[in-house]
Scaffold this motif. Sequence first.
Motif, PDB file in Angstrom:
ATOM      1  N   LYS A  74       6.949  -0.082  56.480  1.00  0.00           N
ATOM      2  CA  LYS A  74       8.167  -0.826  56.144  1.00  0.00           C
ATOM      3  C   LYS A  74       8.771  -1.496  57.388  1.00  0.00           C
ATOM      4  O   LYS A  74       9.229  -2.637  57.329  1.00  0.00           O
ATOM      5  CB  LYS A  74       9.182   0.108  55.480  1.00  0.00           C
ATOM      6  CG  LYS A  74       8.820   0.519  54.057  1.00  0.00           C
ATOM      7  CD  LYS A  74       9.913   1.355  53.426  1.00  0.00           C
ATOM      8  CE  LYS A  74       9.567   1.698  51.988  1.00  0.00           C
ATOM      9  NZ  LYS A  74       9.558   0.499  51.122  1.00  0.00           N
TER      10      LYS A  74
ATOM     11  N   LYS B  58       7.183  -2.410  60.117  1.00  0.00           N
ATOM     12  CA  LYS B  58       6.312  -3.503  60.566  1.00  0.00           C
ATOM     13  C   LYS B  58       6.429  -4.722  59.646  1.00  0.00           C
ATOM     14  O   LYS B  58       6.384  -5.862  60.108  1.00  0.00           O
ATOM     15  CB  LYS B  58       4.869  -3.024  60.650  1.00  0.00           C
ATOM     16  CG  LYS B  58       4.654  -2.051  61.806  1.00  0.00           C
ATOM     17  CD  LYS B  58       3.191  -1.747  62.052  1.00  0.00           C
ATOM     18  CE  LYS B  58       3.032  -0.875  63.294  1.00  0.00           C
ATOM     19  NZ  LYS B  58       1.615  -0.567  63.585  1.00  0.00           N
ATOM     20  N   GLU B  59       6.590  -4.476  58.366  1.00  0.00           N
ATOM     21  CA  GLU B  59       6.796  -5.591  57.429  1.00  0.00           C
ATOM     22  C   GLU B  59       8.099  -6.321  57.736  1.00  0.00           C
ATOM     23  O   GLU B  59       8.176  -7.549  57.656  1.00  0.00           O
ATOM     24  CB  GLU B  59       6.807  -5.066  55.993  1.00  0.00           C
ATOM     25  CG  GLU B  59       5.441  -4.648  55.471  1.00  0.00           C
ATOM     26  CD  GLU B  59       5.533  -4.012  54.093  1.00  0.00           C
ATOM     27  OE1 GLU B  59       6.682  -3.859  53.571  1.00  0.00           O
ATOM     28  OE2 GLU B  59       4.484  -3.658  53.532  1.00  0.00           O
TER      29      GLU B  59
ATOM     30  N   GLN C 238       7.495  -8.441  60.799  1.00  0.00           N
ATOM     31  CA  GLN C 238       6.629  -9.572  60.453  1.00  0.00           C
ATOM     32  C   GLN C 238       7.420 -10.651  59.725  1.00  0.00           C
ATOM     33  O   GLN C 238       7.236 -11.849  59.965  1.00  0.00           O
ATOM     34  CB  GLN C 238       5.463  -9.090  59.600  1.00  0.00           C
ATOM     35  CG  GLN C 238       4.439  -8.271  60.369  1.00  0.00           C
ATOM     36  CD  GLN C 238       3.413  -7.620  59.473  1.00  0.00           C
ATOM     37  OE1 GLN C 238       3.481  -7.733  58.238  1.00  0.00           O
ATOM     38  NE2 GLN C 238       2.468  -6.908  60.075  1.00  0.00           N
ATOM     39  N   ASP C 239       8.315 -10.227  58.814  1.00  0.00           N
ATOM     40  CA  ASP C 239       9.158 -11.183  58.093  1.00  0.00           C
ATOM     41  C   ASP C 239      10.106 -11.901  59.056  1.00  0.00           C
ATOM     42  O   ASP C 239      10.320 -13.117  58.958  1.00  0.00           O
ATOM     43  CB  ASP C 239       9.956 -10.441  57.014  1.00  0.00           C
ATOM     44  CG  ASP C 239      10.725 -11.389  56.112  1.00  0.00           C
ATOM     45  OD1 ASP C 239      10.139 -12.416  55.696  1.00  0.00           O
ATOM     46  OD2 ASP C 239      11.901 -11.111  55.825  1.00  0.00           O
TER      47      ASP C 239
END
Length: 358
Positions: free
Chosen positions: A312, A314-315, A318-319
């Motif tokens: 979560k 890392k997402e 990335q976003d």
Amino acid sequence: MPDPPSGGGGREGRWNDNDHGRNSPSDYGRGRGRRRGPGRGNRDIPSPKRPHIQDKEDSTDKKPTESDPSPQGKGNTDYKMEGSSSLSPSHSAPVRQPNNEDTDSALAGVPKFSHRAKLFIANVQGMKLDQFKKLFEPFGEVMDPHVNSERGFGFIRLAYRHLADKAIRDLDGKEIDGKRILVRYPESDDAIEVTNLPDSVTDELLEEAFAQFGPIEKATVAVDGRRKSLNYGVVYFKSKQGMNKALKACNEEHFYLTHALKPVIVRERSMKNEEDGYPDERVLKMRWAQKDRETPPRFAIKGTFEDMMGFKWKELYQDYNKKKAELEKELNEKKDNLMKEIEAGRGAHEKQLYFEGQ
């Protein structure tokens, strides 16, 4: 003389004729400095290590004797072979104590009273300027001492950064007149960040342009690894008054540095200390930090709660990076369009002035 090794003749076990780089054509591809082992025909074995790259175990194999003329012989037990990583096990190298000459040479070229040696002091209500200055006498010369007795804070500059570090260690938390004083580096270092710089702006031009607001200690334009301008820089003023003048003038008016119609955008620079680090002694005094550090560094086990939370996080980053890249692309396109509009408008304006002057 001892007999030569069996099975190999008198030349076996000796260095071959191709040592020291004199390889024959037949030796190319087999390496340099090899010898033939006893009774093994032409099979090569690695040559012994050279003395200047010996390991610790190898460097002590040879015991010094009375007749040994080398520096490792008797009377030279403190000798360390050039390039060696160790000394005799029973002897250690003498340690030379630093002196004033060492300090002077280390500080050669380092400016005195720089922004990096400025300190902020709190909890000094009622303290007079003379008492404030006397507090820092053990740390050498000082500059720009200022104390606000009513509000209980002050600023001072020491000659060098290492002296400021020592002042923090010795004075921070010290009780004076029943109050524990606070000694820290300030959040602001009297500097401004200048963005939207044209490509031709250099350190010298940046300093020249902002010198009108007050004395400047240093001005630098940031560059990338290829020494290309990143179109922003930092100006360090010697006083807060100069910094405030620059902020006010550049935010109320449009300040251009070159022919390019790109006004500089300025803001106060928040001080970031990325050199001294964040040692244990600063944080492990607090209970929350001690509790947090009870769990050591680790990699999450697949399928666990820690593993899911890691995905979560890392997402989320990335976003963030994706949206940041999209925004930068959009802003760059708008910058390009604005520059085209400026050039077209400048040409029409100059043409109009030309005809009006006829």
